[in-house]
Design a protein around this motif. Structure first.
Motif, short mmCIF file in Angstrom:
data_model
loop_
_atom_site.label_atom_id
_atom_site.label_comp_id
_atom_site.label_asym_id
_atom_site.label_seq_id
_atom_site.Cartn_x
_atom_site.Cartn_y
_atom_site.Cartn_z
N LYS A 174 0.85 -1.20 0.00
CA LYS A 174 0.00 0.00 0.00
C LYS A 174 0.88 1.25 0.00
O LYS A 174 1.80 1.38 0.79
CB LYS A 174 -0.93 0.01 1.22
N THR A 177 5.64 3.45 -4.42
CA THR A 177 5.97 3.96 -5.76
C THR A 177 7.45 3.70 -6.03
O THR A 177 8.29 3.90 -5.14
CB THR A 177 5.71 5.47 -5.88
N GLU A 243 3.20 -5.42 -14.32
CA GLU A 243 2.18 -4.39 -14.10
C GLU A 243 1.99 -4.03 -12.63
O GLU A 243 1.40 -3.00 -12.31
CB GLU A 243 0.83 -4.82 -14.71
N HIS A 244 2.50 -4.86 -11.71
CA HIS A 244 2.52 -4.51 -10.28
C HIS A 244 3.81 -5.08 -9.67
O HIS A 244 3.79 -6.04 -8.92
CB HIS A 244 1.26 -5.03 -9.56
N GLU A 386 -11.72 -3.64 -7.79
CA GLU A 386 -10.74 -2.64 -8.16
C GLU A 386 -9.51 -3.29 -8.77
O GLU A 386 -9.21 -4.45 -8.51
CB GLU A 386 -10.33 -1.82 -6.93
N ARG A 387 -8.82 -2.51 -9.57
CA ARG A 387 -7.55 -2.95 -10.14
C ARG A 387 -6.61 -3.37 -9.02
O ARG A 387 -6.60 -2.80 -7.93
CB ARG A 387 -6.92 -1.81 -10.94
N GLY A 389 -3.94 -3.01 -7.15
CA GLY A 389 -2.90 -2.04 -6.87
C GLY A 389 -2.23 -2.26 -5.54
O GLY A 389 -1.12 -1.79 -5.30
N ASN A 390 -2.91 -2.96 -4.63
CA ASN A 390 -2.32 -3.36 -3.36
C ASN A 390 -3.06 -4.60 -2.87
O ASN A 390 -3.97 -5.10 -3.54
CB ASN A 390 -2.35 -2.22 -2.32
#
Length: 425
Positions: A174, A177, A243-244, A386-387, A389-390
């Motif tokens: 979470k 970046t 992608e992640h 959701e995508r 992302g975490n």
């Protein structure tokens, strides 16, 4: 710890004429934490759950539930006192681990040292501790969340790129970046800091150098400590997609790592355990070997792993890791935990979506359909998702077992050809 079984120890005090079960306080009632509640009940313990979400599924399995945040230490301590807790555990939860240690230490219950749990739960403190005992770790700088842009730019200027910007007290990737080059600082540092802040509670962010590995994947997994020694080494390839890149979506057992490489990681982990005075319990790990063979311990968390990793390890080892976690929290002896891996080819995949949308189900290839032996799905068809992302974007966990290592490696390398998530945009 004594060698009494959990069922023998579960009825240890009386209230009036009734014999009352000993009480375990569990911090968190998410879908991944339900199994710990169920396992505690199988052991004969009375279960009390704290969670800040009113719709958490764990409350429906527990004997008592309190709508209390697991990071509110004093509120959880009040619950523990009111419920006469005999043990407290933060199963698979980084944010709740310091609370569990705080409450257990205040009440004289089984725990690892609170100061050590705080170090393991705060990335800046963990890096400082590793440097202090002479273990290699990425160069890093702490950045107060309220810092000026000029301060943040100066802080990261001494680091080699790529660098990772993230909260110091969060988990599940979470607020993370990756900045690839100095050119990214001017245009992406502010968004990176702003992205990290909502997932931060202690007011401190961290920027650290990204470690490139000599092996293709991070070595992840869980270890289990008994009497200050690591007894169970549950290593896995902790795989990520382009992608992640900072978020794992698959745990592959056994890891594709040479024995001498694992030996280096084991030595570093045991040294950390001893230096922190860790006495018992499951600990989630992430490590990587640099191109020169240097082992970097990226993470040693004071709790069992997420994505149902303890269940996967239980499947391949024959040792009930979840049961061991709850028993140790109660001061009970789970029995021998030593395990030598052999001829187990297992893969756990996090079901997830690459886009936001409406979940319509998933399909498996014929090969993985035959190999899939357990499915734990959190979402119902028709639910918004959701995508990925975490870690909160996980929609479920699929468990696969294969007959040989080449098949395991081939499926892992081409997993998106075998598992298709159906999402309507």
């Amino acid at each position: 710890m004594c060698a009494t079984s959990c069922l023998e120890r579960a009825t240890s005090y009386e209230e009036g004429d009734a014999v009352m079960a000993r009480t375990l306080l569990l911090l968190g009632g998410s879908a991944q934490q339900v199994i710990a509640i169920q396992k505690a009940k199988e052991c004969g313990y009375r279960t009390v759950v704290c969670d800040y979400l009113p719709d958490n599924p764990g409350q429906h399995h527990a004997d008592a539930f309190y709508l209390v945040s697991t990071t509110d230490k004093d509120a959880v301590l009040e619950v523990a006192r009111a419920e006469h807790a005999d043990g407290v555990v933060a199963y698979a939860s980084d944010p709740a681990a310091p609370t569990a240690a705080y409450v257990a230490e205040a009440l004289g219950l089984p725990t690892n040292p609170r100061a050590s749990v705080d170090i393991l739960s705060t990335k800046t403190l963990f890096r400082e501790h590793m440097r202090g005992i002479g273990l290699p770790c990425p160069q890093s700088v702490g950045i107060p969340a309220d810092s000026s842009l000029a301060f943040a730019q100066e802080a990261v200027a001494a680091l080699r790129f790529p660098i990772v910007v993230k909260p110091t007290d969060s988990s599940g990737s979470k607020g993370v970046t990756v900045l690839q080059s100095p050119d990214d600082v001017g245009r992406r540092l502010v968004p990176a800091l702003e992205f990290a802040k909502p997932f931060n509670r202690n007011g401190m962010l961290i920027a650290e150098e990204y470690i490139g590995g000599a092996v293709p994947h991070v070595v992840g997994g869980d270890i289990f400590v008994q009497d200050g020694r690591v007894r169970l080494w549950g290593f896995a390839d902790c795989q990520r997609r382009p992608e992640h890149p900072t978020l794992p979506d698959m745990e592959v057992i056994p890891p594709n790592v040479a024995p001498w490489q694992l030996a280096l990681i084991k030595k570093a982990l045991q040294r950390l355990v001893e230096s922190l005075g860790i006495r018992f319990g499951a600990m989630n790990i992430e490590a990587i070997l640099d191109t020169d063979g240097t082992p970097y311990i990226l993470e040693l968390a004071a709790r069992a792993g997420g994505n149902m990793l303890p269940v996967q390890l239980s499947d391949v080892s024959g040792i009930d890791v979840v049961r061991a976690v709850v028993m140790c929290a109660m001061g009970d002896d789970p029995g021998p935990l030593d395990w030598e891996p052999s001829n187990e080819y297992n893969l756990a995949y996090v079901l997830h979506s690459p886009v936001d949308g409406i979940y319509r189900g998933y399909t498996l290839s014929p090969q993985t359909e035959r190999a899939c032996y357990r499915r734990v799905i959190y979402q119902e068809p028709g639910a918004p998702v959701e995508r990925f992302g975490n870690a909160s974007g996980a929609m479920g966990i699929l468990f696969f077992s294969f007959d040989d290592e080449p098949t395991l490696r081939d499926v892992a390398a081409h997993i998106t050809d075998h598992v298709h998530v159906l999402v309507e945009k």
